[in-house]
Design a protein around this motif. Structure first.
Motif, PDB file in Angstrom:
ATOM      1  N   UNK A  64     -20.882  -2.354   0.827  1.00  8.34           N
ATOM      2  CA  UNK A  64     -20.876  -3.484   0.172  1.00  8.34           C
ATOM      3  C   UNK A  64     -19.758  -4.582   0.677  1.00  8.34           C
ATOM      4  N   UNK A  65     -19.250  -4.032   1.849  1.00  7.06           N
ATOM      5  CA  UNK A  65     -18.286  -4.979   2.440  1.00  7.06           C
ATOM      6  C   UNK A  65     -18.877  -6.165   3.198  1.00  7.06           C
ATOM      7  N   UNK A  66     -20.133  -6.110   3.537  1.00  6.52           N
ATOM      8  CA  UNK A  66     -20.834  -7.050   4.283  1.00  6.52           C
ATOM      9  C   UNK A  66     -21.584  -8.135   3.369  1.00  6.52           C
ATOM     10  N   UNK A  67     -21.317  -7.791   2.025  1.00  4.52           N
ATOM     11  CA  UNK A  67     -21.922  -8.723   1.074  1.00  4.52           C
ATOM     12  C   UNK A  67     -21.363 -10.348   1.503  1.00  4.52           C
ATOM     13  N   UNK A  68     -22.139 -11.432   1.521  1.00  3.46           N
ATOM     14  CA  UNK A  68     -21.510 -12.719   1.835  1.00  3.46           C
ATOM     15  C   UNK A  68     -20.537 -13.129   0.735  1.00  3.46           C
ATOM     16  N   UNK A  69     -20.823 -12.852  -0.249  1.00  2.00           N
ATOM     17  CA  UNK A  69     -19.943 -13.212  -1.714  1.00  2.00           C
ATOM     18  C   UNK A  69     -18.638 -12.479  -1.516  1.00  2.00           C
ATOM     19  N   UNK A  70     -18.486 -11.264  -0.780  1.00  3.78           N
ATOM     20  CA  UNK A  70     -17.579 -10.395  -0.960  1.00  3.78           C
ATOM     21  C   UNK A  70     -17.518  -9.594  -1.963  1.00  3.78           C
ATOM     22  N   UNK A  71     -16.436  -8.726  -1.856  1.00  6.67           N
ATOM     23  CA  UNK A  71     -16.410  -7.706  -2.874  1.00  6.67           C
ATOM     24  C   UNK A  71     -14.845  -7.194  -3.348  1.00  6.67           C
ATOM     25  N   UNK A  72     -14.604  -7.174  -4.711  1.00  7.43           N
ATOM     26  CA  UNK A  72     -13.422  -6.697  -5.041  1.00  7.43           C
ATOM     27  C   UNK A  72     -13.743  -5.375  -5.891  1.00  7.43           C
ATOM     28  N   UNK A  73     -12.689  -4.449  -5.486  1.00  8.71           N
ATOM     29  CA  UNK A  73     -12.712  -3.075  -5.925  1.00  8.71           C
ATOM     30  C   UNK A  73     -11.255  -2.442  -5.954  1.00  8.71           C
ATOM     31  N   UNK A  74     -11.235  -1.409  -6.868  1.00  9.04           N
ATOM     32  CA  UNK A  74     -10.012  -0.787  -7.007  1.00  9.04           C
ATOM     33  C   UNK A  74     -10.266   0.659  -6.510  1.00  9.04           C
ATOM     34  N   UNK A  75      -8.967   1.087  -5.834  1.00  5.03           N
ATOM     35  CA  UNK A  75      -9.174   2.685  -5.279  1.00  5.03           C
ATOM     36  C   UNK A  75      -7.611   2.802  -5.169  1.00  5.03           C
ATOM     37  N   UNK A  76      -7.592   4.361  -5.159  1.00  8.93           N
ATOM     38  CA  UNK A  76      -6.351   4.990  -4.827  1.00  8.93           C
ATOM     39  C   UNK A  76      -6.238   5.443  -3.419  1.00  8.93           C
ATOM     40  N   UNK A  77      -5.053   4.981  -2.833  1.00  8.19           N
ATOM     41  CA  UNK A  77      -4.879   5.260  -1.429  1.00  8.19           C
ATOM     42  C   UNK A  77      -4.003   6.423  -1.234  1.00  8.19           C
ATOM     43  N   UNK A  78      -3.862   6.800   0.248  1.00  2.00           N
ATOM     44  CA  UNK A  78      -3.164   8.205   0.247  1.00  2.00           C
ATOM     45  C   UNK A  78      -2.362   7.795   1.584  1.00  2.00           C
ATOM     46  N   UNK A  79      -1.061   8.034   1.791  1.00  2.00           N
ATOM     47  CA  UNK A  79      -0.191   7.686   2.838  1.00  2.00           C
ATOM     48  C   UNK A  79      -0.384   9.009   3.839  1.00  2.00           C
ATOM     49  N   UNK A  80       0.352   9.055   4.923  1.00  2.00           N
ATOM     50  CA  UNK A  80       0.089  10.181   5.896  1.00  2.00           C
ATOM     51  C   UNK A  80       0.829  11.408   5.379  1.00  2.00           C
ATOM     52  N   UNK A  81       1.926  11.103   4.721  1.00  2.00           N
ATOM     53  CA  UNK A  81       2.729  12.345   3.990  1.00  2.00           C
ATOM     54  C   UNK A  81       1.979  13.048   2.750  1.00  2.00           C
ATOM     55  N   UNK A  82       0.594  12.313   2.461  1.00  2.00           N
ATOM     56  CA  UNK A  82      -0.177  12.875   1.278  1.00  2.00           C
ATOM     57  C   UNK A  82       0.091  12.168  -0.113  1.00  2.00           C
ATOM     58  N   UNK A  83       1.233  11.306  -0.101  1.00  2.00           N
ATOM     59  CA  UNK A  83       1.437  10.946  -1.493  1.00  2.00           C
ATOM     60  C   UNK A  83       0.325   9.704  -1.734  1.00  2.00           C
ATOM     61  N   UNK A  84       0.002   9.539  -3.137  1.00  2.00           N
ATOM     62  CA  UNK A  84      -1.098   8.543  -3.419  1.00  2.00           C
ATOM     63  C   UNK A  84      -0.427   7.501  -4.155  1.00  2.00           C
ATOM     64  N   UNK A  85      -1.111   6.218  -3.799  1.00  2.00           N
ATOM     65  CA  UNK A  85      -0.461   5.211  -4.579  1.00  2.00           C
ATOM     66  C   UNK A  85      -1.889   4.345  -4.711  1.00  2.00           C
ATOM     67  N   UNK A  86      -1.638   3.355  -5.756  1.00  2.00           N
ATOM     68  CA  UNK A  86      -2.749   2.498  -6.031  1.00  2.00           C
ATOM     69  C   UNK A  86      -3.167   1.403  -5.251  1.00  2.00           C
TER      70      UNK A  86
END
Length: 204
Positions: free
Chosen positions: A182-204
């Motif tokens: 959905x990144x290529x949609x002309x109107x753009x996209x808003x989403x929420x996801x959890x992310x992971x650092x190199x050390x394995x820690x999770x953050x929003x």
């Protein structure tokens, strides 16, 4: 010229009667003939009777002279055609070179403008407070700003060329792939996801 009652010429016609070919008869009193003179030169002559007289009118042309004139005309025509072809070729050559030069100038200018945009982008991205990641159509990271490096703990070499899913806590899940599509949609996209650092820690 006069002709006697027997049909012979009464004066020197300078035509060899051994070589006299009637090419075309226009009337009873006019003939177009091919002949040769006493010197062996090939002639074309028009012999016509002058009405109410014993005279005939002869108009003759030397075939060699006619051929020479025709040859000169052909030569001049050929030279003219060749000169025109050369002129047209030169004009087309310079027009093509000018076209190439204009294209080259346009390419150089386009490259210069691209370099300016990339330089401005790099300056803005590196001084931005937000994380900026550039991806190709396969989802691989092609560029990122300093904020991404500081947040995730990776260095630039570790991330460039790697799939962006490495930064997601759920990895390359169906949900993550759907978000990427959905990144290529002309109107753009808003989403929420959890992310992971190199050390394995999770953050929003």
């Amino acid at each position: 010229r006069r002709i006697d009652k027997t049909g012979n010429y009464s004066n020197d016609l300078r035509i060899n009667h051994d070589y006299l070919e009637i090419i075309e008869t226009f009337s009873n009193s006019a003939k177009f003939v091919k002949a040769s003179d006493n010197e062996g030169n090939e002639l074309i002559a028009l012999i016509t009777h002058v009405p109410s007289t014993s005279w005939t009118l002869t108009i003759k042309l030397n075939v060699a002279e006619v051929n020479e004139m025709v040859g000169d005309r052909i030569l001049l025509t050929t030279l003219f055609v060749l000169s025109m072809l050369i002129t047209i070729t030169v004009i087309l050559f310079y027009a093509y070179k000018k076209y190439q030069l204009n294209n080259l100038k346009n390419l150089v200018e386009a490259k210069r403008q691209t370099e300016i945009l990339e330089k401005n982008y790099d300056m803005l991205a590196n001084h931005a407070n937000d994380m900026i990641v550039r991806l190709n159509d396969r989802g691989e990271i092609i560029d990122l700003n300093q904020k991404v490096i500081e947040t995730y703990g990776y260095n630039r070499e570790e991330l460039v060329g790697t799939e962006v899913f490495i930064l997601r806590a759920d990895g390359k899940s169906p949900s993550a792939e759907e978000t990427f599509r959905n990144f290529s949609r002309p109107e753009g996209i808003v989403f929420e996801a959890m992310h992971k650092r190199k050390d394995g820690s999770i953050f929003p």
